[in-house]
Design a protein around this motif. Structure first.
Motif, short mmCIF file in Angstrom:
data_model
loop_
_atom_site.label_atom_id
_atom_site.label_comp_id
_atom_site.label_asym_id
_atom_site.label_seq_id
_atom_site.Cartn_x
_atom_site.Cartn_y
_atom_site.Cartn_z
N ASP A 146 31.88 52.76 45.89
CA ASP A 146 32.94 51.99 45.26
C ASP A 146 32.71 50.48 45.39
O ASP A 146 32.97 49.72 44.46
N MET A 147 32.18 50.05 46.53
CA MET A 147 31.93 48.62 46.75
C MET A 147 30.83 48.13 45.82
O MET A 147 30.96 47.07 45.20
N ILE A 148 29.75 48.88 45.70
CA ILE A 148 28.66 48.50 44.81
C ILE A 148 29.13 48.49 43.36
O ILE A 148 28.86 47.54 42.61
N ASP A 149 29.85 49.52 42.95
CA ASP A 149 30.37 49.58 41.58
C ASP A 149 31.31 48.40 41.31
O ASP A 149 31.23 47.78 40.24
N ALA A 150 32.20 48.08 42.25
CA ALA A 150 33.13 46.97 42.07
C ALA A 150 32.39 45.64 41.95
O ALA A 150 32.76 44.79 41.13
N PHE A 151 31.35 45.47 42.75
CA PHE A 151 30.56 44.24 42.71
C PHE A 151 29.94 44.04 41.32
O PHE A 151 30.07 42.98 40.71
N PHE A 152 29.28 45.08 40.81
CA PHE A 152 28.63 44.95 39.51
C PHE A 152 29.64 44.91 38.36
O PHE A 152 29.39 44.24 37.35
N ASP A 153 30.77 45.59 38.51
CA ASP A 153 31.83 45.50 37.49
C ASP A 153 32.37 44.07 37.41
O ASP A 153 32.64 43.56 36.32
N LEU A 154 32.54 43.44 38.56
CA LEU A 154 33.04 42.07 38.60
C LEU A 154 32.07 41.12 37.90
O LEU A 154 32.48 40.27 37.10
N ILE A 155 30.78 41.28 38.15
CA ILE A 155 29.78 40.45 37.49
C ILE A 155 29.79 40.71 35.98
O ILE A 155 29.84 39.77 35.18
N SER A 156 29.79 41.98 35.59
CA SER A 156 29.78 42.34 34.16
C SER A 156 31.01 41.81 33.45
O SER A 156 30.90 41.22 32.36
N ASP A 157 32.18 42.02 34.04
CA ASP A 157 33.43 41.56 33.42
C ASP A 157 33.45 40.04 33.25
O ASP A 157 33.90 39.53 32.22
N SER A 158 32.96 39.32 34.24
CA SER A 158 32.91 37.86 34.15
C SER A 158 32.00 37.42 33.01
O SER A 158 32.35 36.52 32.24
N LEU A 159 30.85 38.06 32.89
CA LEU A 159 29.92 37.70 31.82
C LEU A 159 30.48 38.06 30.45
O LEU A 159 30.36 37.27 29.50
N VAL A 160 31.11 39.21 30.33
CA VAL A 160 31.71 39.61 29.05
C VAL A 160 32.80 38.62 28.63
O VAL A 160 32.94 38.29 27.45
N ASP A 161 33.54 38.09 29.62
CA ASP A 161 34.58 37.10 29.34
C ASP A 161 34.01 35.72 29.03
O ASP A 161 34.76 34.79 28.75
#
Length: 123
Positions: A50-65
């Motif tokens: 969950d921590m690894i997924d959350a880390f990469f989701d945070l990066i992806s979401d920031s870039l998409v925004d």
């Protein structure tokens, strides 16, 4: 390759080192990162994943925004908009338009570049 992580437990902060020398393949995957968190830091497998997924989701979401992502001592991920341009089909030579698009670029930090060149020891 060695990493350091700071972990706070019961308001006590400690630095934990873990290494990735035991990787079976040359690629460092999300599954490998989660396994390292489990083995060397003591998180359970579910928390690690969950921590690894959350880390990469945070990066992806920031870039998409449209936001840049800066990781100190590692590098910067930036969104760049490429303009439309003429292209050509290499097989037929036919001219085709290439539409405008957004791409992610990565620029390594000076610290990472030095480590890769071997100018400094492992972190």
């Amino acid at each position: 390759m060695r990493f350091e992580a700071t972990r706070t437990m019961n308001s006590e902060e400690r630095v934990v080192e873990f290494s990735v020398e035991s990787l079976e393949s040359p690629a460092l995957t999300k599954a490998h990162l989660a396994e390292l968190l489990f083995e060397q830091i003591g998180l359970n497998k579910r928390e690690s994943k969950d921590m690894i997924d959350a880390f990469f989701d945070l990066i992806s979401d920031s870039l998409v925004d449209g936001n840049d992502v800066k990781i100190s001592g590692f590098g910067n991920f930036q969104i760049r908009t490429k303009a439309p341009r003429p292209g050509r089909n290499p097989r037929t030579g036919e001219s085709i338009p290439i539409q405008a698009r957004r791409v992610v670029t990565f620029h390594a930090s000076h610290k990472l570049k030095e480590q890769i060149q071997g100018l400094t020891g492992p972190a």
